[in-house]
Scaffold this motif. Structure first.
Motif, PDB file in Angstrom:
ATOM      1  N   ASN A 108       0.740  -1.155   0.044  1.00 27.56           N
ATOM      2  CA  ASN A 108       0.042   0.260  -0.139  1.00 27.56           C
ATOM      3  C   ASN A 108       0.885   1.050   0.143  1.00 27.56           C
ATOM      4  O   ASN A 108       1.762   1.172   0.857  1.00 27.56           O
ATOM      5  CB  ASN A 108      -0.966  -0.029   1.254  1.00 27.56           C
ATOM      6  N   GLY A 109       0.376   2.362  -0.722  1.00 25.34           N
ATOM      7  CA  GLY A 109       1.138   3.517  -0.983  1.00 25.34           C
ATOM      8  C   GLY A 109       0.187   4.652  -0.373  1.00 25.34           C
ATOM      9  O   GLY A 109       0.788   5.949  -0.495  1.00 25.34           O
ATOM     10  N   HIS A 110      -0.591   4.363   0.340  1.00 22.65           N
ATOM     11  CA  HIS A 110      -1.584   5.546   0.695  1.00 22.65           C
ATOM     12  C   HIS A 110      -2.151   5.327   2.316  1.00 22.65           C
ATOM     13  O   HIS A 110      -3.035   4.339   2.293  1.00 22.65           O
ATOM     14  CB  HIS A 110      -2.643   5.803  -0.338  1.00 22.65           C
ATOM     15  N   GLY A 111      -2.054   6.171   3.071  1.00 24.32           N
ATOM     16  CA  GLY A 111      -2.391   6.137   4.622  1.00 24.32           C
ATOM     17  C   GLY A 111      -3.739   5.936   4.700  1.00 24.32           C
ATOM     18  O   GLY A 111      -4.417   5.234   5.402  1.00 24.32           O
ATOM     19  N   GLY A 112      -4.492   6.704   3.683  1.00 25.30           N
ATOM     20  CA  GLY A 112      -6.150   6.827   3.906  1.00 25.30           C
ATOM     21  C   GLY A 112      -6.794   5.437   3.376  1.00 25.30           C
ATOM     22  O   GLY A 112      -7.756   5.280   3.589  1.00 25.30           O
ATOM     23  N   ASN A 113      -5.891   4.421   2.656  1.00 28.81           N
ATOM     24  CA  ASN A 113      -6.403   3.200   2.416  1.00 28.81           C
ATOM     25  C   ASN A 113      -6.615   2.326   3.461  1.00 28.81           C
ATOM     26  O   ASN A 113      -6.922   1.272   3.521  1.00 28.81           O
ATOM     27  CB  ASN A 113      -5.623   2.624   1.303  1.00 28.81           C
ATOM     28  N   ILE A 114      -5.643   2.427   4.655  1.00 29.91           N
ATOM     29  CA  ILE A 114      -5.526   1.550   5.558  1.00 29.91           C
ATOM     30  C   ILE A 114      -6.714   0.903   6.059  1.00 29.91           C
ATOM     31  O   ILE A 114      -7.005  -0.308   6.314  1.00 29.91           O
ATOM     32  CB  ILE A 114      -4.495   2.085   6.694  1.00 29.91           C
ATOM     33  N   SER A 115      -7.535   1.768   6.584  1.00 24.74           N
ATOM     34  CA  SER A 115      -8.890   1.336   7.453  1.00 24.74           C
ATOM     35  C   SER A 115      -9.820   0.610   6.586  1.00 24.74           C
ATOM     36  O   SER A 115     -10.415  -0.304   6.949  1.00 24.74           O
ATOM     37  CB  SER A 115      -9.412   2.543   8.010  1.00 24.74           C
ATOM     38  N   THR A 116      -9.882   1.119   5.199  1.00 22.99           N
ATOM     39  CA  THR A 116     -10.767   0.527   4.257  1.00 22.99           C
ATOM     40  C   THR A 116     -10.207  -0.783   3.790  1.00 22.99           C
ATOM     41  O   THR A 116     -10.914  -1.862   3.460  1.00 22.99           O
ATOM     42  CB  THR A 116     -10.684   1.561   3.071  1.00 22.99           C
ATOM     43  N   LEU A 117      -8.892  -1.014   3.709  1.00 24.73           N
ATOM     44  CA  LEU A 117      -8.323  -2.457   3.393  1.00 24.73           C
ATOM     45  C   LEU A 117      -8.750  -3.336   4.518  1.00 24.73           C
ATOM     46  O   LEU A 117      -9.041  -4.312   4.240  1.00 24.73           O
ATOM     47  CB  LEU A 117      -6.774  -1.952   2.841  1.00 24.73           C
ATOM     48  N   SER A 118      -8.477  -2.934   5.404  1.00 26.30           N
ATOM     49  CA  SER A 118      -8.709  -3.648   6.866  1.00 26.30           C
ATOM     50  C   SER A 118     -10.272  -4.184   6.820  1.00 26.30           C
ATOM     51  O   SER A 118     -10.363  -5.522   6.982  1.00 26.30           O
ATOM     52  CB  SER A 118      -8.365  -3.022   8.057  1.00 26.30           C
ATOM     53  N   ALA A 119     -11.128  -3.434   6.315  1.00 31.74           N
ATOM     54  CA  ALA A 119     -12.501  -3.557   6.341  1.00 31.74           C
ATOM     55  C   ALA A 119     -12.814  -4.539   5.240  1.00 31.74           C
ATOM     56  O   ALA A 119     -13.601  -5.491   5.319  1.00 31.74           O
ATOM     57  CB  ALA A 119     -13.239  -2.391   6.188  1.00 31.74           C
ATOM     58  N   ALA A 120     -11.991  -4.338   4.146  1.00 33.41           N
ATOM     59  CA  ALA A 120     -12.306  -5.214   2.784  1.00 33.41           C
ATOM     60  C   ALA A 120     -11.775  -6.746   3.406  1.00 33.41           C
ATOM     61  O   ALA A 120     -12.446  -7.484   2.681  1.00 33.41           O
ATOM     62  CB  ALA A 120     -11.519  -4.694   1.645  1.00 33.41           C
ATOM     63  N   PHE A 121     -10.587  -6.655   3.994  1.00 33.25           N
ATOM     64  CA  PHE A 121     -10.181  -7.939   4.301  1.00 33.25           C
ATOM     65  C   PHE A 121     -11.294  -8.737   5.090  1.00 33.25           C
ATOM     66  O   PHE A 121     -11.468  -9.951   5.019  1.00 33.25           O
ATOM     67  CB  PHE A 121      -8.860  -7.830   5.049  1.00 33.25           C
TER      68      PHE A 121
END
Ligand code: NI
Length: 248
Positions: A108-121
């Motif tokens: 990942n290259g973007h801090g703003g993706n972290i919570s969404t990626l975790s939710a997607a997982f």
């Protein structure tokens, strides 16, 4: 090895010996006065390519749109809503899982993706848990933020200290200058605004950080530094990828 440059027969042959895939994910958003709109996707992709070469791993297509709502007051930014991004990640993973991929290593290259990626997982695992027909007990998903590896952190401290800041950083701008030297921008800039509180929506962000940066001095960026960051990140992350694909 890039998935989009393989044939289906080559992918099938890869799956006979490996179940892992590296997935670069970034964002398309403003990165201050000299940072490219594609910075986060460019960084994730450059490092993922290096990890693929170092670890003999297949690298999937870059997801170059992310959750960037807070940058929408700056021209050129494109955002996916968190719910859209969760759906994109889910369809990407389930598509490849159908062919036999089991280990998904997101760079990942973007801090703003972290919570969404975790939710997607969690959505993907929940689909497996809730349906015996869609159960995928071998599926493993991992998120790695490239800027957080020990070697990258050390290098950033040595080269930039406090001037690293937290958005439009000299580290990430350096990586893009290494990847695309023809797109280097020379722009004079004053001191960046620092983070005094958490930001909310796009207008709030722009009020707090008028030129887009958060506490950084990306005029310190150079392609030479970028080359060192890619090398450091690839070394650390390739090692982590190898552990991830061989772990239980
Ligand atoms: Ni960035």
């Amino acid at each position: 090895m890039l998935l989009h440059l393989q044939t289906w027969q080559e992918v099938e042959a890869y799956l006979n010996t490996a179940k892992g895939v590296v997935v670069p994910i970034g964002s398309t958003e403003q990165h201050g006065p000299n940072g490219l709109i594609g910075t986060d996707a460019i960084c994730a992709e450059a490092i993922a390519k290096g990890v693929g070469e170092a670890a003999g791993a297949l690298v999937g297509p870059t997801i170059n749109l992310g959750n960037a709502q807070h940058h929408m007051a700056f021209a050129g930014t494109i955002t996916l809503k968190p719910s859209t991004l969760i759906a994109v990640i889910g369809d990407y993973v389930v598509s490849l899982a159908r062919h036999g991929f089991e280990r998904f290593f997101f760079i990942n290259g973007h801090g703003g993706n972290i919570s969404t990626l975790s939710a997607a997982f969690q959505e993907i695992y929940a689909a497996s848990s809730l349906s015996s027909a869609a159960s995928a007990p071998g599926l493993r998903l991992k998120l790695k933020n490239w800027w957080e590896t020990p070697a990258v952190q050390k290098l950033s401290k040595e080269l930039f200290g406090r001037a690293e800041g937290s958005h439009a950083t000299p580290s990430e701008v350096s990586v893009t200058q290494w990847a695309y030297p023809e797109a280097i921008k020379r722009v004079a800039m004053g001191e960046a605004h620092s983070r005094v509180r958490d930001f909310c929506d796009a207008e709030d962000y722009r009020r707090l950080f008028p030129d887009g940066r958060i506490g950084s001095d990306p005029s310190l960026a150079s392609p030479e530094h970028g080359s060192k960051f890619v090398e450091a990140a690839v070394r650390d992350i390739a090692e982590e990828y190898r552990k991830f694909v061989t772990a239980e």
